[in-house]
Design an enzyme around this catalytic site. Structure first.
Site, PDB file in Angstrom:
ATOM      1  CB  SER A 143      -0.854  -0.006   1.275  1.00 54.01           C
ATOM      2  OG  SER A 143      -1.515   1.221   1.450  1.00 54.01           O
ATOM      3  CE1 TYR A 156      -4.389  -2.129   5.058  1.00 55.92           C
ATOM      4  CE2 TYR A 156      -3.452   0.015   4.566  1.00 55.92           C
ATOM      5  CZ  TYR A 156      -4.015  -1.166   4.140  1.00 55.92           C
ATOM      6  OH  TYR A 156      -4.206  -1.392   2.787  1.00 55.92           O
TER       7      TYR A 156
END
Ligand SMILES: NC(=O)c1ccc[n+]([C@@H]2O[C@H](COP(=O)([O-])OP(=O)(O)OC[C@H]3O[C@@H](n4cnc5c(N)ncnc54)[C@H](O)[C@@H]3O)[C@@H](O)[C@H]2O)c1
Length: 282
Positions: A143, A156
């Site tokens: 990401s 995350y």
């Protein structure tokens, strides 16, 4: 890798979002596709969709957080199609909140899917790819969260930084030992997928998320931001191009606000400056 016809791709998290678009795009290239996901009904629907393209496809119910399940995925792919040339370790989940308020189970869940999912994929598939000796490609989904740090989604960020680091190490090691196997790391910006409802697949034994004010704020923000963001097809097309061109970092365009946020972190490190709060101006 430029020859895709009759080759085999395995995609985890293939029942939704980026994974589903990857599976479709690979099928359009004439590949056999193995779709792996933990959500059976969506997986069945995804396989039916892929079959309408005339492609050979199977769905394998898989928990990427389990070594045994991912080994069974390899066995299912190999027994149906013989060998695997493209592996996309793509399944991933999100939750948010203050790092000190999120529970041990919150940490366990994201580490299990976002980190162990990739680890199990590499351990189950790479030795076979090396033994095959043919051209292959591995894409791990990280990401832009791996290239920066923002508040209220610490777990995350942590798991996505780990995914990027492991994938860079994999790149070095395969370049030295099996250069016919390409490696890419997909680092998307915000994409319109089911990521904001990740909790639908949270294992029952890990209990519910800790619903704090900051958790609610974080989940509302990701729901709104992803709803108004890129269609996942764009990411699938970036991946296919990167496989063809052997590009490692699959990033948003240089003028995307996430790139400025990533650059800000790099500058902080280079200048030994304390972390700048530089959220993408989106
Ligand atoms: N959507 C975004 O804005 C965005 C941005 C950057 C990175 N990503 C990453 O992209 C990847 C794909 O996510 P998405 O955005 O398409 O979300 P999504 O929720 O639409 O798709 C994720 C898929 O993973 C599956 N999954 C969840 N847990 C699993 C498990 N234990 N085993 C197997 N499958 C499991 C889900 O069922 C779902 O089909 C993830 O790694 C995510 O972190 C997404």
């Amino acid at each position: 890798m430029n020859e895709f016809n009759n080759k085999t791709a395995v995609v985890t998290g293939a029942a939704s979002g980026i994974g589903l678009e990857l599976a479709k795009l690979f099928a359009e290239q004439g590949m056999n596709v193995v779709l792996a996901d933990i959500e059976q009904d969506k997986l069945d629907a995804a396989v039916s969709t892929i079959e309408t393209f005339g492609a050979q496809a199977i769905g394998v119910l898989t928990d990427v957080g389990s070594a045994e399940s991912v080994e069974a995925l390899y066995q299912a792919a190999a027994s149906r199609f013989g060998s695997v040339q493209v592996l996309c370790n793509n399944a991933g989940v999100f939750t948010g909140g203050h790092v000190w308020e999120q529970t041990v189970d919150d940490y366990e869940w994201l580490i299990r899917v976002n980190q162990w999912g990739i680890i199990h994929g590499l351990r189950a598939f790479v030795p076979h790819m090396i033994a095959q000796g043919d051209e292959c490609h591995i894409v791990n989904t990280s990401s832009m969260a791996a290239m920066c740090t923002l508040p209220f989604s610490g777990i995350y960020h942590m798991t996505k930084h780990a995914a990027l680091a492991l994938t860079e190490c994999l790149y070095h090691e395969l370049s030295m030992t099996a250069p016919q196997i390409g490696v890419s790391c997909l680092c998307p910006e915000l994409v319109n997928t089911g990521i904001a409802t990740s909790a639908r697949n949270r294992p029952a034994e890990l209990g519910k998320e800790n619903i704090t004010d900051m958790h609610t704020l974080s989940m509302t923000a990701i729901t709104d931001a992803t709803a108004n963001s890129l269609p996942p097809r764009v990411l699938a097309e970036r991946v296919l191009q990167a496989i063809k061109d052997k590009v490692f970092y699959i990033l948003p365009p240089a003028d995307n606000p996430w790139r400025a946020t990533a650059n800000s972190r790099l500058e902080d490190i280079q200048q030994v400056r304390n972390p700048t709060f530089a959220p993408p101006a989106i």
